[in-house]
Design an enzyme around this catalytic site. Structure first.
Site, PDB file in Angstrom:
ATOM      1  N   HIS A  54      -1.270   1.347  -4.438  1.00  0.00           N
ATOM      2  CA  HIS A  54      -1.672   2.748  -4.245  1.00  0.00           C
ATOM      3  C   HIS A  54      -0.778   3.714  -5.010  1.00  0.00           C
ATOM      4  O   HIS A  54      -0.769   4.906  -4.735  1.00  0.00           O
ATOM      5  CB  HIS A  54      -1.648   3.110  -2.751  1.00  0.00           C
ATOM      6  CG  HIS A  54      -2.738   2.430  -1.971  1.00  0.00           C
ATOM      7  ND1 HIS A  54      -2.724   2.338  -0.606  1.00  0.00           N
ATOM      8  CD2 HIS A  54      -3.847   1.778  -2.375  1.00  0.00           C
ATOM      9  CE1 HIS A  54      -3.805   1.677  -0.201  1.00  0.00           C
ATOM     10  NE2 HIS A  54      -4.499   1.322  -1.251  1.00  0.00           N
ATOM     11  N   GLN A  95       0.850  -1.191   0.000  1.00  0.00           N
ATOM     12  CA  GLN A  95       0.000   0.000   0.000  1.00  0.00           C
ATOM     13  C   GLN A  95       0.887   1.243   0.000  1.00  0.00           C
ATOM     14  O   GLN A  95       0.409   2.354  -0.179  1.00  0.00           O
ATOM     15  CB  GLN A  95      -0.892   0.033   1.237  1.00  0.00           C
ATOM     16  CG  GLN A  95      -1.833  -1.154   1.364  1.00  0.00           C
ATOM     17  CD  GLN A  95      -2.549  -1.143   2.686  1.00  0.00           C
ATOM     18  OE1 GLN A  95      -3.575  -0.485   2.863  1.00  0.00           O
ATOM     19  NE2 GLN A  95      -1.995  -1.866   3.649  1.00  0.00           N
TER      20      GLN A  95
HETATM   21  C1  BV8 Z   1     -11.623   2.130  -3.537  1.00  0.00           C
HETATM   22  C2  BV8 Z   1      -2.594   7.492  -0.970  1.00  0.00           C
HETATM   23  C3  BV8 Z   1     -13.227   1.230  -5.055  1.00  0.00           C
HETATM   24  C4  BV8 Z   1      -1.177   7.571  -1.210  1.00  0.00           C
HETATM   25  C5  BV8 Z   1      -3.974   5.944   0.170  1.00  0.00           C
HETATM   26  C6  BV8 Z   1     -16.348   6.618   0.608  1.00  0.00           C
HETATM   27  C7  BV8 Z   1     -16.063   7.074  -0.676  1.00  0.00           C
HETATM   28  C8  BV8 Z   1     -15.110   6.439  -1.479  1.00  0.00           C
HETATM   29  C9  BV8 Z   1     -14.424   5.347  -0.985  1.00  0.00           C
HETATM   30  C10 BV8 Z   1     -14.698   4.920   0.291  1.00  0.00           C
HETATM   31  C11 BV8 Z   1     -15.653   5.525   1.089  1.00  0.00           C
HETATM   32  N1  BV8 Z   1     -15.689   4.873   2.289  1.00  0.00           N
HETATM   33  C12 BV8 Z   1     -14.786   3.869   2.279  1.00  0.00           C
HETATM   34  C13 BV8 Z   1     -14.195   3.889   1.077  1.00  0.00           C
HETATM   35  C14 BV8 Z   1     -13.163   2.995   0.616  1.00  0.00           C
HETATM   36  C15 BV8 Z   1     -11.856   3.732   0.884  1.00  0.00           C
HETATM   37  C16 BV8 Z   1     -11.464   3.449   2.321  1.00  0.00           C
HETATM   38  O1  BV8 Z   1     -11.055   2.335   2.622  1.00  0.00           O
HETATM   39  N2  BV8 Z   1     -11.586   4.464   3.198  1.00  0.00           N
HETATM   40  C17 BV8 Z   1     -11.221   4.227   4.600  1.00  0.00           C
HETATM   41  C18 BV8 Z   1     -10.592   5.507   5.182  1.00  0.00           C
HETATM   42  C19 BV8 Z   1     -12.480   3.808   5.336  1.00  0.00           C
HETATM   43  N3  BV8 Z   1     -10.903   3.157  -0.035  1.00  0.00           N
HETATM   44  C20 BV8 Z   1     -10.706   3.742  -1.223  1.00  0.00           C
HETATM   45  O2  BV8 Z   1     -11.196   4.793  -1.584  1.00  0.00           O
HETATM   46  C21 BV8 Z   1      -9.806   2.942  -2.162  1.00  0.00           C
HETATM   47  N4  BV8 Z   1     -10.473   2.807  -3.416  1.00  0.00           N
HETATM   48  O3  BV8 Z   1     -12.232   1.656  -2.592  1.00  0.00           O
HETATM   49  O4  BV8 Z   1     -12.062   2.044  -4.851  1.00  0.00           O
HETATM   50  C22 BV8 Z   1     -12.773  -0.136  -5.444  1.00  0.00           C
HETATM   51  C23 BV8 Z   1     -12.550  -1.107  -4.457  1.00  0.00           C
HETATM   52  C24 BV8 Z   1     -12.159  -2.371  -4.843  1.00  0.00           C
HETATM   53  C25 BV8 Z   1     -11.966  -2.676  -6.176  1.00  0.00           C
HETATM   54  C26 BV8 Z   1     -12.177  -1.690  -7.140  1.00  0.00           C
HETATM   55  C27 BV8 Z   1     -12.593  -0.408  -6.789  1.00  0.00           C
HETATM   56  C28 BV8 Z   1      -8.506   3.688  -2.392  1.00  0.00           C
HETATM   57  C29 BV8 Z   1      -7.679   3.633  -1.127  1.00  0.00           C
HETATM   58  C30 BV8 Z   1      -6.299   4.225  -1.403  1.00  0.00           C
HETATM   59  C31 BV8 Z   1      -6.206   5.549  -0.717  1.00  0.00           C
HETATM   60  N5  BV8 Z   1      -4.840   6.055  -0.802  1.00  0.00           N
HETATM   61  N6  BV8 Z   1      -2.801   6.501   0.064  1.00  0.00           N
HETATM   62  C32 BV8 Z   1      -0.515   8.200  -0.030  1.00  0.00           C
HETATM   63  O5  BV8 Z   1      -0.718   9.398   0.194  1.00  0.00           O
HETATM   64  O6  BV8 Z   1       0.230   7.457   0.606  1.00  0.00           O
HETATM   65  S1  BV8 Z   1      -4.351   5.020   1.532  1.00  0.00           S
HETATM   66  C33 BV8 Z   1      -3.246   5.281   2.812  1.00  0.00           C
HETATM   67  O7  BV8 Z   1      -3.672   4.373   3.838  1.00  0.00           O
HETATM   68  C34 BV8 Z   1      -1.838   4.858   2.477  1.00  0.00           C
HETATM   69  O8  BV8 Z   1      -1.684   4.355   1.173  1.00  0.00           O
HETATM   70  C35 BV8 Z   1      -1.586   3.715   3.459  1.00  0.00           C
HETATM   71  O9  BV8 Z   1      -0.738   2.789   2.956  1.00  0.00           O
HETATM   72  C36 BV8 Z   1      -2.947   3.189   3.585  1.00  0.00           C
HETATM   73  C37 BV8 Z   1      -3.235   2.200   4.654  1.00  0.00           C
HETATM   74  O10 BV8 Z   1      -2.697   2.686   5.849  1.00  0.00           O
HETATM   75  P1  BV8 Z   1      -1.602   1.757   6.550  1.00  0.00           P
HETATM   76  O11 BV8 Z   1      -0.536   1.443   5.557  1.00  0.00           O
HETATM   77  O12 BV8 Z   1      -2.272   0.620   7.201  1.00  0.00           O
HETATM   78  O13 BV8 Z   1      -0.974   2.761   7.600  1.00  0.00           O
HETATM   79  P2  BV8 Z   1      -1.577   3.144   9.027  1.00  0.00           P
HETATM   80  O14 BV8 Z   1      -0.853   4.353   9.506  1.00  0.00           O
HETATM   81  O15 BV8 Z   1      -3.065   3.141   8.972  1.00  0.00           O
HETATM   82  O16 BV8 Z   1      -1.151   1.887   9.949  1.00  0.00           O
HETATM   83  C38 BV8 Z   1       0.210   1.650  10.214  1.00  0.00           C
HETATM   84  C39 BV8 Z   1       0.291   0.339  10.981  1.00  0.00           C
HETATM   85  O17 BV8 Z   1       1.664   0.033  11.199  1.00  0.00           O
HETATM   86  C40 BV8 Z   1      -0.374   0.407  12.356  1.00  0.00           C
HETATM   87  O18 BV8 Z   1      -1.131  -0.755  12.567  1.00  0.00           O
HETATM   88  C41 BV8 Z   1       0.826   0.450  13.330  1.00  0.00           C
HETATM   89  O19 BV8 Z   1       0.553  -0.235  14.534  1.00  0.00           O
HETATM   90  C42 BV8 Z   1       1.869  -0.311  12.551  1.00  0.00           C
HETATM   91  N7  BV8 Z   1       3.252   0.040  12.885  1.00  0.00           N
HETATM   92  C43 BV8 Z   1       3.728   1.249  13.285  1.00  0.00           C
HETATM   93  N8  BV8 Z   1       5.057   1.148  13.508  1.00  0.00           N
HETATM   94  C44 BV8 Z   1       5.417  -0.134  13.226  1.00  0.00           C
HETATM   95  C45 BV8 Z   1       4.267  -0.838  12.839  1.00  0.00           C
HETATM   96  N9  BV8 Z   1       4.292  -2.153  12.513  1.00  0.00           N
HETATM   97  C46 BV8 Z   1       5.487  -2.767  12.573  1.00  0.00           C
HETATM   98  N10 BV8 Z   1       6.640  -2.164  12.925  1.00  0.00           N
HETATM   99  C47 BV8 Z   1       6.643  -0.854  13.259  1.00  0.00           C
HETATM  100  N11 BV8 Z   1       7.801  -0.273  13.622  1.00  0.00           N
END
Ligand code: BV8
Length: 240
Positions: A110, A92
């Site tokens: 992504h 991602q």
């Molecule tokens: C889609 C951009 C349809 C680039 C990102 C209403 C309207 C439209 C869509 C939606 C809606 N409601 C819901 C949706 C779906 C939406 C969605 O999921 N929204 C969420 C907020 C509810 N998704 C979309 O819109 C996607 N598209 O659905 O299209 C479709 C679906 C299927 C098939 C065809 C069509 C598009 C999603 C992409 C959005 N773009 N990024 C950028 O700027 O980077 S997403 C963004 O979040 C990043 O890409 C990131 O990678 C991603 C996920 O986050 P994580 O990687 O998990 O990061 P996070 O900080 O959350 O967590 C970090 C984790 O690491 C934690 O658990 C932490 O404990 C851990 N950690 C921390 N330190 C460590 C560690 N682990 C190990 N070691 C460490 N040291």
């Protein structure tokens, strides 16, 4: 061979120890800027300069070389080299740390921070420098239409058919460093489990939203738990 395929889904947590911020940790990106303003097509239409500034700052940090692949990225590249079956990394993340660690079989669902995409002609080109409204597309020579080659909320992730065929083939699905907030990535574990007897494992700092969906969970910093996991897999030992 197909029944020994491994799919690894990574999120921002795998790059945290390389110095790149995650999104939803307390010091994360979404604590500083509103997702709606900088990671949606509407936000880009409303204020493209703000969105370019957001990605330019992250691109400069990545291009400066201050972030290096860490032991977790390197362990996944080792797994791909030494595992007898197929290994696919679906990330991602938009950084290039997996490539620089040596991963080849890699899908950036992504997009990629170091690439630009033209809104007019669709040309995707390497873009290590700042992007702005004066940027000219190398494909069609139009100015001001090149955007970050990044998938925003509400946009369709890249290579979904490729991703689902890898998920359907795999016998082991591992999620590393992702909070399980964002779909469709957060739904991959459920898809894998619906397809048959694959083993699903979560490697994270703490339980993700989807933790209970995994057969096994191993918690700790990625630079510790991922190399240990890879060592165990390659030695044919039980993991976790
Ligand atoms: C889609 C951009 C349809 C680039 C990102 C209403 C309207 C439209 C869509 C939606 C809606 N409601 C819901 C949706 C779906 C939406 C969605 O999921 N929204 C969420 C907020 C509810 N998704 C979309 O819109 C996607 N598209 O659905 O299209 C479709 C679906 C299927 C098939 C065809 C069509 C598009 C999603 C992409 C959005 N773009 N990024 C950028 O700027 O980077 S997403 C963004 O979040 C990043 O890409 C990131 O990678 C991603 C996920 O986050 P994580 O990687 O998990 O990061 P996070 O900080 O959350 O967590 C970090 C984790 O690491 C934690 O658990 C932490 O404990 C851990 N950690 C921390 N330190 C460590 C560690 N682990 C190990 N070691 C460490 N040291």
């Amino acid at each position: 061979m197909a029944d020994e395929a491994i799919v690894v889904l990574t999120g921002a947590g795998i790059s945290k120890e390389s110095g790149l911020d995650t999104f939803r940790d307390t010091d994360g990106v979404w604590g500083r800027v509103r997702l709606e303003d900088v990671a949606t097509p509407e936000g880009y239409r409303r204020n493209p300069q703000l969105v370019h500034a957001f990605y330019n700052a992250r691109r400069r940090q990545l291009a400066s070389g201050s972030a290096q692949p860490n032991a977790a990225h390197l362990a996944l590249a080792r797994l791909e080299r030494e595992w007898r079956g197929e290994v696919v990394v679906i990330t991602q993340n938009i950084d290039d740390l997996h490539e620089r660690a040596g991963s080849r079989n890699l899908i950036h669902m992504h997009g990629e921070l170091l690439k630009g995409r033209c809104d007019l002609c669709g040309e995707i080109s390497p873009w290590p420098d700042d992007l702005d409204l004066d940027s000219v597309c190398p494909g069609c020579n139009h100015k001001g239409r090149v955007r970050p080659h990044v998938v925003w909320f509400g946009e369709v992730p890249l290579d979904m058919p490729l991703i689902f065929s890898a998920l359907d083939r795999c016998r082991t699905f591992v999620a590393v460093g992702t909070s399980g907030n964002v779909y469709p990535a957060a739904g991959f574990v459920t898809h894998v489990r619906s397809r048959g007897p694959a083993r699903t494992i979560e490697l994270n700092l703490e339980p993700s939203l989807g933790a209970t969906l995994f057969h096994e969970t191993i918690y700790g910093p990625a630079t510790e738990v991922v190399p240990e996991f890879v060592e165990a897999i390659l030695a044919g030992r039980k993991t976790g």
